[in-house]
Design a protein around this motif. Structure first.
Motif, PDB file in Angstrom:
ATOM      1  N   ILE A  12      81.589  20.871 -48.470  1.00 49.34           N
ATOM      2  CA  ILE A  12      82.193  20.723 -47.147  1.00 49.34           C
ATOM      3  C   ILE A  12      83.440  19.855 -47.223  1.00 49.34           C
ATOM      4  CG2 ILE A  12      81.867  19.729 -44.839  1.00 49.34           C
ATOM      5  CD1 ILE A  12      79.001  20.690 -44.893  1.00 49.34           C
ATOM      6  N   GLY A  13      83.404  18.801 -48.020  1.00 52.70           N
ATOM      7  CA  GLY A  13      84.544  17.891 -48.114  1.00 52.70           C
ATOM      8  C   GLY A  13      85.813  18.568 -48.563  1.00 52.70           C
ATOM      9  N   SER A  14      85.708  19.464 -49.529  1.00 46.69           N
ATOM     10  CA  SER A  14      86.913  20.163 -50.003  1.00 46.69           C
ATOM     11  C   SER A  14      87.454  21.089 -48.925  1.00 46.69           C
ATOM     12  CB  SER A  14      86.611  20.942 -51.286  1.00 46.69           C
ATOM     13  OG  SER A  14      85.572  21.875 -51.091  1.00 46.69           O
ATOM     14  N   ALA A  15      86.558  21.696 -48.149  1.00 42.37           N
ATOM     15  CA  ALA A  15      86.989  22.565 -47.050  1.00 42.37           C
ATOM     16  C   ALA A  15      87.651  21.755 -45.943  1.00 42.37           C
ATOM     17  CB  ALA A  15      85.794  23.340 -46.499  1.00 42.37           C
ATOM     18  N   VAL A  16      87.102  20.586 -45.640  1.00 40.25           N
ATOM     19  CA  VAL A  16      87.701  19.718 -44.625  1.00 40.25           C
ATOM     20  C   VAL A  16      89.081  19.252 -45.078  1.00 40.25           C
ATOM     21  CG1 VAL A  16      87.491  17.486 -43.451  1.00 40.25           C
ATOM     22  CG2 VAL A  16      85.487  18.969 -43.696  1.00 40.25           C
ATOM     23  N   THR A  17      89.197  18.866 -46.341  1.00 39.08           N
ATOM     24  CA  THR A  17      90.482  18.431 -46.885  1.00 39.08           C
ATOM     25  C   THR A  17      91.527  19.534 -46.754  1.00 39.08           C
ATOM     26  OG1 THR A  17      89.412  16.936 -48.455  1.00 39.08           O
ATOM     27  CG2 THR A  17      91.649  17.635 -48.983  1.00 39.08           C
ATOM     28  N   LYS A  18      91.166  20.755 -47.118  1.00 38.55           N
ATOM     29  CA  LYS A  18      92.079  21.898 -47.027  1.00 38.55           C
ATOM     30  C   LYS A  18      92.496  22.153 -45.576  1.00 38.55           C
ATOM     31  CE  LYS A  18      92.422  26.757 -48.520  1.00 38.55           C
ATOM     32  NZ  LYS A  18      92.770  27.404 -47.248  1.00 38.55           N
ATOM     33  N   THR A  19      91.526  22.119 -44.671  1.00 43.64           N
ATOM     34  CA  THR A  19      91.804  22.375 -43.258  1.00 43.64           C
ATOM     35  C   THR A  19      92.753  21.331 -42.682  1.00 43.64           C
ATOM     36  OG1 THR A  19      89.666  23.461 -42.940  1.00 43.64           O
ATOM     37  CG2 THR A  19      90.755  22.612 -40.976  1.00 43.64           C
ATOM     38  N   LEU A  20      92.510  20.062 -42.990  1.00 44.36           N
ATOM     39  CA  LEU A  20      93.367  18.999 -42.461  1.00 44.36           C
ATOM     40  C   LEU A  20      94.786  19.106 -43.013  1.00 44.36           C
ATOM     41  CD1 LEU A  20      91.011  15.871 -42.503  1.00 44.36           C
ATOM     42  CD2 LEU A  20      91.633  17.296 -40.568  1.00 44.36           C
ATOM     43  N   LYS A  21      94.906  19.384 -44.297  1.00 46.17           N
ATOM     44  CA  LYS A  21      96.241  19.530 -44.887  1.00 46.17           C
ATOM     45  C   LYS A  21      97.004  20.665 -44.224  1.00 46.17           C
ATOM     46  CE  LYS A  21      95.437  17.622 -49.528  1.00 46.17           C
ATOM     47  NZ  LYS A  21      95.345  17.937 -50.977  1.00 46.17           N
ATOM     48  N   ILE A 175      84.503  26.728 -45.339  1.00 44.22           N
ATOM     49  CA  ILE A 175      85.814  26.666 -44.696  1.00 44.22           C
ATOM     50  C   ILE A 175      85.690  26.886 -43.196  1.00 44.22           C
ATOM     51  CG2 ILE A 175      86.505  29.092 -44.950  1.00 44.22           C
ATOM     52  CD1 ILE A 175      88.699  25.967 -45.609  1.00 44.22           C
ATOM     53  N   GLU A 176      84.726  27.711 -42.769  1.00 41.22           N
ATOM     54  CA  GLU A 176      84.491  27.881 -41.334  1.00 41.22           C
ATOM     55  C   GLU A 176      83.980  26.577 -40.725  1.00 41.22           C
ATOM     56  OE1 GLU A 176      83.261  32.510 -40.634  1.00 41.22           O
ATOM     57  OE2 GLU A 176      81.889  31.306 -41.863  1.00 41.22           O
ATOM     58  N   VAL A 177      83.091  25.904 -41.433  1.00 42.69           N
ATOM     59  CA  VAL A 177      82.566  24.620 -40.953  1.00 42.69           C
ATOM     60  C   VAL A 177      83.663  23.569 -40.953  1.00 42.69           C
ATOM     61  CG1 VAL A 177      80.964  22.742 -41.513  1.00 42.69           C
ATOM     62  CG2 VAL A 177      80.185  25.123 -41.576  1.00 42.69           C
ATOM     63  N   GLY A 178      84.563  23.613 -41.948  1.00 46.77           N
ATOM     64  CA  GLY A 178      85.668  22.659 -42.001  1.00 46.77           C
ATOM     65  C   GLY A 178      86.526  22.686 -40.754  1.00 46.77           C
ATOM     66  N   LYS A 179      86.667  23.851 -40.154  1.00 46.55           N
ATOM     67  CA  LYS A 179      87.475  23.967 -38.936  1.00 46.55           C
ATOM     68  C   LYS A 179      86.823  23.249 -37.760  1.00 46.55           C
ATOM     69  CE  LYS A 179      89.577  28.277 -40.486  1.00 46.55           C
ATOM     70  NZ  LYS A 179      89.675  29.752 -40.301  1.00 46.55           N
ATOM     71  N   LEU A 182      87.862  19.615 -37.810  1.00 45.96           N
ATOM     72  CA  LEU A 182      89.155  19.409 -37.163  1.00 45.96           C
ATOM     73  C   LEU A 182      89.005  19.409 -35.651  1.00 45.96           C
ATOM     74  CD1 LEU A 182      92.250  19.158 -37.322  1.00 45.96           C
ATOM     75  CD2 LEU A 182      92.355  21.672 -37.393  1.00 45.96           C
ATOM     76  N   GLU A 183      88.198  20.324 -35.133  1.00 40.93           N
ATOM     77  CA  GLU A 183      87.971  20.374 -33.689  1.00 40.93           C
ATOM     78  C   GLU A 183      87.314  19.094 -33.191  1.00 40.93           C
ATOM     79  OE1 GLU A 183      85.528  22.963 -30.328  1.00 40.93           O
ATOM     80  OE2 GLU A 183      85.886  23.853 -32.299  1.00 40.93           O
ATOM     81  N   ALA A 184      86.367  18.575 -33.965  1.00 35.83           N
ATOM     82  CA  ALA A 184      85.702  17.331 -33.562  1.00 35.83           C
ATOM     83  C   ALA A 184      86.690  16.178 -33.503  1.00 35.83           C
ATOM     84  CB  ALA A 184      84.562  17.018 -34.532  1.00 35.83           C
ATOM     85  N   ILE A 185      87.588  16.104 -34.495  1.00 29.45           N
ATOM     86  CA  ILE A 185      88.607  15.051 -34.511  1.00 29.45           C
ATOM     87  C   ILE A 185      89.524  15.173 -33.304  1.00 29.45           C
ATOM     88  CG2 ILE A 185      90.642  14.192 -35.750  1.00 29.45           C
ATOM     89  CD1 ILE A 185      89.162  15.070 -38.352  1.00 29.45           C
ATOM     90  N   VAL A 192      79.434  11.069 -28.624  1.00 30.48           N
ATOM     91  CA  VAL A 192      78.737  12.320 -28.310  1.00 30.48           C
ATOM     92  C   VAL A 192      78.586  13.139 -29.592  1.00 30.48           C
ATOM     93  CG1 VAL A 192      78.782  14.447 -26.974  1.00 30.48           C
ATOM     94  CG2 VAL A 192      79.664  12.333 -25.974  1.00 30.48           C
ATOM     95  N   PRO A 193      77.367  13.425 -30.023  1.00 31.32           N
ATOM     96  CA  PRO A 193      77.186  14.199 -31.256  1.00 31.32           C
ATOM     97  C   PRO A 193      77.899  15.550 -31.158  1.00 31.32           C
ATOM     98  CG  PRO A 193      75.098  13.327 -30.467  1.00 31.32           C
ATOM     99  CD  PRO A 193      76.090  13.078 -29.392  1.00 31.32           C
ATOM    100  N   PHE A 194      78.528  15.951 -32.246  1.00 32.91           N
ATOM    101  CA  PHE A 194      79.244  17.231 -32.279  1.00 32.91           C
ATOM    102  C   PHE A 194      78.415  18.200 -33.107  1.00 32.91           C
ATOM    103  CE2 PHE A 194      82.312  20.410 -33.324  1.00 32.91           C
ATOM    104  CZ  PHE A 194      83.257  20.403 -32.290  1.00 32.91           C
ATOM    105  N   LEU A 195      77.773  19.145 -32.437  1.00 31.85           N
ATOM    106  CA  LEU A 195      76.930  20.118 -33.115  1.00 31.85           C
ATOM    107  C   LEU A 195      77.760  21.357 -33.447  1.00 31.85           C
ATOM    108  CD1 LEU A 195      74.802  18.251 -31.765  1.00 31.85           C
ATOM    109  CD2 LEU A 195      73.348  20.277 -31.517  1.00 31.85           C
ATOM    110  N   VAL A 196      77.784  21.710 -34.707  1.00 30.47           N
ATOM    111  CA  VAL A 196      78.514  22.901 -35.127  1.00 30.47           C
ATOM    112  C   VAL A 196      77.717  24.130 -34.710  1.00 30.47           C
ATOM    113  CG1 VAL A 196      79.409  24.209 -37.096  1.00 30.47           C
ATOM    114  CG2 VAL A 196      79.557  21.704 -37.074  1.00 30.47           C
TER     115      VAL A 196
END
Length: 200
Positions: A12-21, A175-179, A182-185, A192-196
């Motif tokens: 998940i971390g690599s997907a989050v990193t890619k999405t943020l970049k 990568i879908e979860v990584g998005k 970004l939405e949570a940020i 408020v818990p953010f449930l995917v």
């Protein structure tokens, strides 16, 4: 905008990193093995990371160990490490990270869907994820109004399902979860818990 991602080499971390970049963030990718190192279980390494990074707009943790296993077979060490790693590691990160967060910034910790929909064999993980949720709900009450603290609960991702020998088709990709991170940020509410949303 500047963001730290701890656990940046994980699924998940690599997907989050890619999405943020891709969204324009200047990302500082952090793991135990990357060029910029930190260990969620080592407070000193977190202090060093934050001091070196300076002020940021987001701190995201996708790191931390929690044990899978049948309840009758989980050991005291399984529970202790789960608490020390995924729970207390992220608790300390939030405590320390708030003073390095710019106004309008977000600290995003990772729990997991087992806080709300546990499976057999997830007692230790569900305990940690639920503890993170309670902690963040309360921490938000003591956080400046111009900063957000959120726990996100991702589901099992397709890549992990494959590793576990399961059918991956019912699950979202990393990568879908990584998005959703970004939405949570961008749109999540402090405390408020953010449930995917799981795959239909």
């Amino acid at each position: 905008m500047k963001a730290i991602v701890i656990g940046a080499t994980g699924t998940i971390g690599s997907a989050v990193t890619k999405t943020l970049k891709e969204s324009g963030y200047d990302v500082i990718p952090v793991s135990r093995n990357s060029s910029i190192k930190a260990d969620i279980e080592d407070e000193g390494s977190l202090d060093k990371l934050l001091e070196q990074s300076g002020k940021v707009d987001a701190i995201i943790s996708t790191a931390g160990f929690a044990a899978f296993g049948e309840l009758s077979k989980l050991t005291g060490e399984d529970f202790r490490r789960s608490l020390n790693s995924k729970l207390m590691g992220q608790v300390k990160l939030l405590q320390k990270g708030l003073s390095y967060l710019n106004a309008g910034g977000t600290i995003l910790l990772t729990g997991g869907i087992f806080a709300h929909k546990p499976w057999p064999g997830t007692a230790a993980i569900a305990m940690v994820n639920t503890g993170l949720e309670g902690f963040v709900r309360a921490a938000a009450l003591e956080t400046d109004e111009d900063k957000k603290v959120i726990v996100i609960h991702p589901p099992l991702v397709a890549e992990t399902a494959v590793t576990l020998g399961m059918d991956a088709s019912p699950y979202l990709s990393a990568i879908e979860v990584g998005k959703f991170y970004l939405e949570a940020i961008q749109n999540g509410k402090s405390g408020v818990p953010f449930l995917v949303q799981e795959k239909k």
